[in-house]
Design a protein around this motif. Structure first.
Motif, mmCIF file in Angstrom:
data_model
loop_
_atom_site.group_PDB
_atom_site.id
_atom_site.type_symbol
_atom_site.label_atom_id
_atom_site.label_comp_id
_atom_site.label_asym_id
_atom_site.label_seq_id
_atom_site.Cartn_x
_atom_site.Cartn_y
_atom_site.Cartn_z
ATOM 1 N N ALA A 45 0.853 -1.185 0.000
ATOM 2 C CA ALA A 45 0.000 0.000 0.000
ATOM 3 C C ALA A 45 0.889 1.235 0.000
ATOM 4 O O ALA A 45 2.042 1.176 0.413
ATOM 5 C CB ALA A 45 -0.894 -0.012 1.235
ATOM 6 N N ALA A 46 0.355 2.342 -0.460
ATOM 7 C CA ALA A 46 1.100 3.602 -0.438
ATOM 8 C C ALA A 46 0.709 4.385 0.807
ATOM 9 O O ALA A 46 -0.444 4.364 1.228
ATOM 10 C CB ALA A 46 0.789 4.420 -1.687
ATOM 11 N N ALA A 47 1.684 5.053 1.417
ATOM 12 C CA ALA A 47 1.433 5.886 2.599
ATOM 13 C C ALA A 47 2.573 6.886 2.737
ATOM 14 O O ALA A 47 3.621 6.743 2.103
ATOM 15 C CB ALA A 47 1.337 5.028 3.857
ATOM 16 N N PHE A 48 2.372 7.897 3.571
ATOM 17 C CA PHE A 48 3.413 8.888 3.832
ATOM 18 C C PHE A 48 4.307 8.381 4.947
ATOM 19 O O PHE A 48 3.835 7.973 6.007
ATOM 20 C CB PHE A 48 2.793 10.228 4.235
ATOM 21 N N CYS A 49 5.617 8.392 4.733
ATOM 22 C CA CYS A 49 6.591 7.998 5.753
ATOM 23 C C CYS A 49 7.227 9.265 6.322
ATOM 24 O O CYS A 49 7.897 9.993 5.590
ATOM 25 C CB CYS A 49 7.666 7.105 5.162
ATOM 26 N N PRO A 50 7.052 9.539 7.620
ATOM 27 C CA PRO A 50 7.670 10.730 8.198
ATOM 28 C C PRO A 50 9.194 10.644 8.266
ATOM 29 O O PRO A 50 9.857 11.665 8.303
ATOM 30 C CB PRO A 50 7.050 10.823 9.587
ATOM 31 N N PHE A 51 9.770 9.445 8.263
ATOM 32 C CA PHE A 51 11.222 9.308 8.275
ATOM 33 C C PHE A 51 11.815 9.670 6.909
ATOM 34 O O PHE A 51 12.865 10.288 6.823
ATOM 35 C CB PHE A 51 11.657 7.888 8.627
ATOM 36 N N CYS A 52 11.127 9.283 5.837
ATOM 37 C CA CYS A 52 11.606 9.562 4.477
ATOM 38 C C CYS A 52 11.105 10.906 3.962
ATOM 39 O O CYS A 52 11.712 11.487 3.071
ATOM 40 C CB CYS A 52 11.145 8.459 3.529
ATOM 41 N N GLY A 53 9.989 11.367 4.499
ATOM 42 C CA GLY A 53 9.442 12.650 4.094
ATOM 43 C C GLY A 53 8.686 12.626 2.783
ATOM 44 O O GLY A 53 8.529 13.649 2.136
ATOM 45 N N GLU A 54 8.223 11.447 2.368
ATOM 46 C CA GLU A 54 7.483 11.352 1.117
ATOM 47 C C GLU A 54 6.590 10.116 1.101
ATOM 48 O O GLU A 54 6.662 9.282 1.999
ATOM 49 C CB GLU A 54 8.438 11.325 -0.067
ATOM 50 N N SER A 55 5.779 10.027 0.074
ATOM 51 C CA SER A 55 4.914 8.873 -0.093
ATOM 52 C C SER A 55 5.785 7.682 -0.490
ATOM 53 O O SER A 55 6.644 7.796 -1.366
ATOM 54 C CB SER A 55 3.866 9.155 -1.169
ATOM 55 N N VAL A 56 5.561 6.564 0.178
ATOM 56 C CA VAL A 56 6.384 5.369 -0.046
ATOM 57 C C VAL A 56 5.495 4.145 -0.150
ATOM 58 O O VAL A 56 4.300 4.198 0.111
ATOM 59 C CB VAL A 56 7.392 5.164 1.111
ATOM 60 N N VAL A 57 6.099 3.029 -0.504
ATOM 61 C CA VAL A 57 5.393 1.754 -0.533
ATOM 62 C C VAL A 57 5.530 1.108 0.844
ATOM 63 O O VAL A 57 6.644 0.990 1.376
ATOM 64 C CB VAL A 57 5.967 0.819 -1.619
#
Length: 92
Positions: free
Chosen positions: A9-21
């Motif tokens: 699923a796609a979601a926002f990762c606060p560690f990466c700062g962007e939408s990720v898988v």
């Protein structure tokens, strides 16, 4: 072969700062040539971004960075938030 309960699923990762898988531990382990136990150790250390709900999902980008040793633990890293523009007229 993925079971429907393991679909990424796609979601926002606060560690990466962007939408990720985001994917399950089994998928993350398979894609990163690791064991599920290694993935759970990353979760226990707080090294990767995880969401828990109907199923546990983790950021595949975080898992990849930690498994290759290119990521600092989140304890040292503030979650990245998009910078907000300065309100108009406040610049000097």
């Amino acid at each position: 072969v993925l079971r429907s309960s393991e679909a990424p699923a796609a979601a926002f990762c606060p560690f990466c700062g962007e939408s990720v898988v985001m994917a399950t531990p089994w998928v993350a382990a398979t894609l990163n040539d690791a064991t599920e136990r290694e993935i759970f150790r990353m979760i226990e250390r707080g090294s990767i971004y995880v969401t828990e709900g109907e199923r546990t999902l983790m950021c595949l980008r975080c898992v990849g960075r930690v498994s290759t040793g290119t990521s600092r633990p989140p304890i040292d890293v503030e979650p990245i938030r998009p910078a907000l523009p300065e309100p108009f007229g406040t610049e000097e």
